[in-house]
Design a protein around this motif. Structure first.
Motif, PDB file in Angstrom:
ATOM      1  N   PHE A 105       8.269 -16.660  -4.164  1.00 17.78           N
ATOM      2  CA  PHE A 105       6.824 -16.674  -3.877  1.00 17.78           C
ATOM      3  C   PHE A 105       6.522 -15.962  -2.566  1.00 17.78           C
ATOM      4  CE2 PHE A 105       6.681 -19.812  -7.238  1.00 17.78           C
ATOM      5  CZ  PHE A 105       5.442 -19.574  -7.821  1.00 17.78           C
ATOM      6  N   GLN A 106       7.428 -16.118  -1.589  1.00 14.81           N
ATOM      7  CA  GLN A 106       7.237 -15.454  -0.300  1.00 14.81           C
ATOM      8  C   GLN A 106       7.164 -13.935  -0.486  1.00 14.81           C
ATOM      9  OE1 GLN A 106      10.446 -16.749   2.112  1.00 14.81           O
ATOM     10  NE2 GLN A 106       9.050 -17.875   3.455  1.00 14.81           N
ATOM     11  N   ASN A 107       8.157 -13.380  -1.196  1.00 13.85           N
ATOM     12  CA  ASN A 107       8.199 -11.923  -1.384  1.00 13.85           C
ATOM     13  C   ASN A 107       6.975 -11.430  -2.138  1.00 13.85           C
ATOM     14  OD1 ASN A 107      10.653 -12.023  -0.176  1.00 13.85           O
ATOM     15  ND2 ASN A 107      11.864 -11.378  -1.932  1.00 13.85           N
ATOM     16  N   LEU A 108       6.598 -12.134  -3.209  1.00 13.72           N
ATOM     17  CA  LEU A 108       5.482 -11.654  -4.039  1.00 13.72           C
ATOM     18  C   LEU A 108       4.159 -11.767  -3.301  1.00 13.72           C
ATOM     19  CD1 LEU A 108       6.564 -13.035  -7.539  1.00 13.72           C
ATOM     20  CD2 LEU A 108       6.633 -10.670  -6.743  1.00 13.72           C
ATOM     21  N   LEU A 109       3.959 -12.888  -2.575  1.00 15.07           N
ATOM     22  CA  LEU A 109       2.694 -13.041  -1.842  1.00 15.07           C
ATOM     23  C   LEU A 109       2.632 -12.097  -0.647  1.00 15.07           C
ATOM     24  CD1 LEU A 109       2.076 -16.879  -2.012  1.00 15.07           C
ATOM     25  CD2 LEU A 109       0.779 -15.073  -3.098  1.00 15.07           C
ATOM     26  N   ASP A 110       3.773 -11.902  -0.014  1.00 10.52           N
ATOM     27  CA  ASP A 110       3.845 -10.973   1.113  1.00 10.52           C
ATOM     28  C   ASP A 110       3.418  -9.579   0.650  1.00 10.52           C
ATOM     29  OD1 ASP A 110       4.438 -10.331   3.716  1.00 10.52           O
ATOM     30  OD2 ASP A 110       6.457  -9.645   3.208  1.00 10.52           O
ATOM     31  N   ASN A 111       3.944  -9.147  -0.496  1.00 11.30           N
ATOM     32  CA  ASN A 111       3.566  -7.831  -1.043  1.00 11.30           C
ATOM     33  C   ASN A 111       2.087  -7.782  -1.415  1.00 11.30           C
ATOM     34  OD1 ASN A 111       6.070  -6.738  -0.800  1.00 11.30           O
ATOM     35  ND2 ASN A 111       6.673  -6.984  -2.936  1.00 11.30           N
ATOM     36  N   ALA A 112       1.586  -8.889  -2.007  1.00 11.82           N
ATOM     37  CA  ALA A 112       0.187  -8.908  -2.439  1.00 11.82           C
ATOM     38  C   ALA A 112      -0.745  -8.709  -1.237  1.00 11.82           C
ATOM     39  CB  ALA A 112      -0.128 -10.225  -3.139  1.00 11.82           C
ATOM     40  N   LEU A 113      -0.327  -9.240  -0.087  1.00 11.78           N
ATOM     41  CA  LEU A 113      -1.160  -9.065   1.114  1.00 11.78           C
ATOM     42  C   LEU A 113      -0.910  -7.708   1.767  1.00 11.78           C
ATOM     43  CD1 LEU A 113      -0.816 -12.557   2.885  1.00 11.78           C
ATOM     44  CD2 LEU A 113      -2.563 -11.789   1.282  1.00 11.78           C
ATOM     45  N   LYS A 114       0.315  -7.200   1.594  1.00  8.16           N
ATOM     46  CA  LYS A 114       0.691  -5.948   2.286  1.00  8.16           C
ATOM     47  C   LYS A 114       0.101  -4.711   1.609  1.00  8.16           C
ATOM     48  CE  LYS A 114       5.187  -4.267   2.385  1.00  8.16           C
ATOM     49  NZ  LYS A 114       6.572  -4.346   2.825  1.00  8.16           N
ATOM     50  N   TYR A 115       0.234  -4.639   0.273  1.00 13.49           N
ATOM     51  CA  TYR A 115      -0.141  -3.391  -0.417  1.00 13.49           C
ATOM     52  C   TYR A 115      -1.627  -3.383  -0.774  1.00 13.49           C
ATOM     53  CZ  TYR A 115       4.742  -2.388  -0.290  1.00 13.49           C
ATOM     54  OH  TYR A 115       6.005  -2.126   0.180  1.00 13.49           O
ATOM     55  N   ASN A 141      -5.746  -7.649  -5.690  1.00 14.66           N
ATOM     56  CA  ASN A 141      -6.757  -6.594  -5.854  1.00 14.66           C
ATOM     57  C   ASN A 141      -6.388  -5.374  -5.001  1.00 14.66           C
ATOM     58  OD1 ASN A 141      -7.102  -7.731  -3.386  1.00 14.66           O
ATOM     59  ND2 ASN A 141      -9.339  -7.633  -3.398  1.00 14.66           N
ATOM     60  N   GLY A 142      -5.053  -5.171  -4.851  1.00 12.91           N
ATOM     61  CA  GLY A 142      -4.564  -4.147  -3.929  1.00 12.91           C
ATOM     62  C   GLY A 142      -4.571  -2.731  -4.477  1.00 12.91           C
ATOM     63  N   ILE A 143      -3.675  -1.906  -3.904  1.00 15.06           N
ATOM     64  CA  ILE A 143      -3.694  -0.460  -4.208  1.00 15.06           C
ATOM     65  C   ILE A 143      -3.116  -0.133  -5.577  1.00 15.06           C
ATOM     66  CG2 ILE A 143      -3.640   0.300  -1.818  1.00 15.06           C
ATOM     67  CD1 ILE A 143      -0.616   0.600  -2.077  1.00 15.06           C
ATOM     68  N   HIS A 155       5.572   3.497  -2.628  1.00 13.89           N
ATOM     69  CA  HIS A 155       4.581   3.975  -1.652  1.00 13.89           C
ATOM     70  C   HIS A 155       5.282   4.479  -0.397  1.00 13.89           C
ATOM     71  CE1 HIS A 155       2.304   1.158  -4.248  1.00 13.89           C
ATOM     72  NE2 HIS A 155       1.440   2.168  -4.210  1.00 13.89           N
ATOM     73  N   PRO A 156       4.669   5.413   0.325  1.00 18.66           N
ATOM     74  CA  PRO A 156       5.360   6.017   1.471  1.00 18.66           C
ATOM     75  C   PRO A 156       5.577   5.042   2.624  1.00 18.66           C
ATOM     76  CG  PRO A 156       3.084   6.777   1.305  1.00 18.66           C
ATOM     77  CD  PRO A 156       3.338   5.976   0.090  1.00 18.66           C
ATOM     78  N   ALA A 157       6.786   5.147   3.227  1.00 21.88           N
ATOM     79  CA  ALA A 157       7.155   4.243   4.320  1.00 21.88           C
ATOM     80  C   ALA A 157       6.222   4.414   5.523  1.00 21.88           C
ATOM     81  CB  ALA A 157       8.592   4.519   4.727  1.00 21.88           C
ATOM     82  N   LYS A 158       5.621   5.607   5.639  1.00 26.11           N
ATOM     83  CA  LYS A 158       4.739   5.845   6.791  1.00 26.11           C
ATOM     84  C   LYS A 158       3.554   4.895   6.769  1.00 26.11           C
ATOM     85  CE  LYS A 158       5.270  10.539   8.297  1.00 26.11           C
ATOM     86  NZ  LYS A 158       5.018  11.871   7.816  1.00 26.11           N
ATOM     87  N   GLU A 159       3.022   4.673   5.560  1.00 29.95           N
ATOM     88  CA  GLU A 159       1.835   3.808   5.470  1.00 29.95           C
ATOM     89  C   GLU A 159       2.210   2.328   5.312  1.00 29.95           C
ATOM     90  OE1 GLU A 159      -0.937   4.882   2.422  1.00 29.95           O
ATOM     91  OE2 GLU A 159      -2.410   3.406   3.103  1.00 29.95           O
ATOM     92  N   PHE A 160       3.260   2.066   4.514  1.00 29.51           N
ATOM     93  CA  PHE A 160       3.661   0.671   4.282  1.00 29.51           C
ATOM     94  C   PHE A 160       5.143   0.516   4.609  1.00 29.51           C
ATOM     95  CE2 PHE A 160       0.218   1.584   1.299  1.00 29.51           C
ATOM     96  CZ  PHE A 160      -0.674   0.562   1.598  1.00 29.51           C
ATOM     97  N   VAL A 161       5.437  -0.194   5.690  1.00 19.66           N
ATOM     98  CA  VAL A 161       6.834  -0.374   6.101  1.00 19.66           C
ATOM     99  C   VAL A 161       7.549  -1.286   5.091  1.00 19.66           C
ATOM    100  CG1 VAL A 161       8.324  -1.212   7.965  1.00 19.66           C
ATOM    101  CG2 VAL A 161       6.120  -0.164   8.485  1.00 19.66           C
ATOM    102  N   GLY A 162       8.766  -0.944   4.753  1.00 19.04           N
ATOM    103  CA  GLY A 162       9.523  -1.801   3.824  1.00 19.04           C
ATOM    104  C   GLY A 162      10.831  -1.143   3.445  1.00 19.04           C
TER     105      GLY A 162
END
Ligand code: ADP
Length: 374
Positions: free
Chosen positions: A272-282, A308-310, A328-335
């Protein structure tokens, strides 16, 4: 011209006339018959030649049909044996089957059983081939399982050694670069400072990757303990952990009532941490809005996390669950491209599946199932 397959039959029969008739009739059906007039002669032939099927007449001088079967013992597991009994000899037929015969046929005076024999023989041969094939496949499967277990152990060791042992030289590099920076303090020009910064950033990234790999190999290879897990509590905890990010982004996380399920608490928390983290990040341009829902069947829990992300391009929908794959590019979204690979492993450890449906610029829904039979 197609070649006709012939099967070799050993026919143990003391009546010379019947034996010859059998030879002639069966050759028309593709059976090449060898005749033995006594059980002893038959057993000798078996010791020196290969046969696809054995036919034994019950009434023989010397060794009887049943005694031959007993002497054959385990060999009846390898070659089908058909016993020919006289009319009214059902008890003998039953005994023959108990002693390892594959089938039996009652000899009638008109010799009609000769018509049936080719069918009975080919059925017995087919059954044995299937049995042998099944045995071979089981053996292959067992060997495969042993190999897989070995290669898993090796991979586990490899992943551990790589991740663990690489950390030390990396720390040494980082330490000495810092010392170098300090000792050259003031003497560094703009360009060399920039180089040093690149080295430090590179080593930091490598450290993160190694940590990620270690986490991945821990999830992948460690045996998991299953208990009752309150998913509502897990979501509550993850929301708390992500409070700073969601507050900054004015995010809304709505969670339907969640069940108590069987699973591994630590791993489900991570999922849940990984999925919610991504939902807020992207996300871009609008505050994140996330909805967590659940449904169930007799055998599985079905969870989904909708944002409702990208969104994700259709060509990347499967790839992103593989290790180090990003959309997605690392420049915009670190990961590092490890989060979803870890999610996939966690879900698979819970005998489930994970997948995503998405539309670019509109959002994504991640679905995963968890078995109820853990
Ligand atoms: P990371 O986020 O560290 O790159 P993940 O394995 O968690 O690694 O995700 C893999 C890729 O999947 C991400 O790089 C991103 O391109 C895409 N992705 C994951 N979650 C979402 C999401 N909710 N919305 C859009 N893209 C996503």
């Amino acid at each position: 011209m197609s070649e006709r397959i012939t099967f070799k039959v050993l026919y143990i029969e003391d009546d010379d006339g019947l034996a010859r008739l059998f030879q002639k009739r069966m050759s028309r059906h593709g059976y090449q018959a060898e005749i033995a007039q006594t059980g002893k002669a038959g057993l000798q032939m078996l010791a020196h030649h290969k046969f696809d099927v054995i036919i034994i007449d019950y009434q023989l001088p010397g060794l009887s049909g049943l005694e031959i079967l007993e002497t054959l013992g385990k060999k009846t597991d390898e070659i089908p044996v058909i016993m020919l009994t006289g009319a009214g000899n059902e008890e003998i037929a039953v005994q023959a089957m108990k002693s390892g015969a594959t089938d039996y046929l009652t000899k009638d005076v008109d010799g009609n059983y000769f018509e049936l024999l080719p069918l009975v023989m080919s059925d017995a041969i087919d059954r044995f081939r299937l049995k042998a094939e099944h045995k071979r496949m089981q053996k292959d499967l067992q060997e495969y399982a042993v190999k897989l277990a070995r290669s898993n152990r090796e991979l586990q060791q490899f992943a551990y050694v790589v991740s663990h042992d690489l950390k030390e030289p990396l720390q040494t590099i980082r330490g000495f670069v810092s010392l170098l920076e300090e000792s050259l303090d003031g003497a560094l020009n703009g360009e060399s400072s920039e180089y040093i910064e690149y080295i430090i950033a590179g080593t930091r990234r490598m450290e993160r990757l190694i940590e990620g790999l270690l986490a991945y190999s821990r999830v992948k290879f460690h045996k998991m303990k299953v208990t009752q897990v309150n998913v509502g509590e897990i979501v509550k905890q993850v929301k708390q952990d992500l409070y700073a990010i969601s507050h900054n982004k004015h995010a809304e996380i709505i969670c339907d009532p969640m069940p108590v399920i069987r699973g591994n608490e630590r791993l489900l928390l991570r999922l849940f941490q990984n999925l919610l983290d991504n939902a807020l990040k992207y996300c871009r341009n609008r505050p994140p809005s996330v909805h967590i829902a659940v449904s169930e069947t007799d055998d599985e829990w079905h969870f989904n996390i909708k944002d409702n992300g990208i969104g994700i391009d259709a060509k990347n929908l499967e790839r992103i669950f593989e290790i180090f794959q990003r959309a997605h590019p690392a420049k915009e979204f670190v990961g590092d491209g490890l989060g979803l690979a870890i999610c996939k492993t966690i879900v698979e450890n819970h005998h489930g599946k994970i997948w995503v449906e998405s539309k670019v610029d509109q959002g994504s829904t991640f679905f995963f199932t968890i078995s109820k039979h853990l």
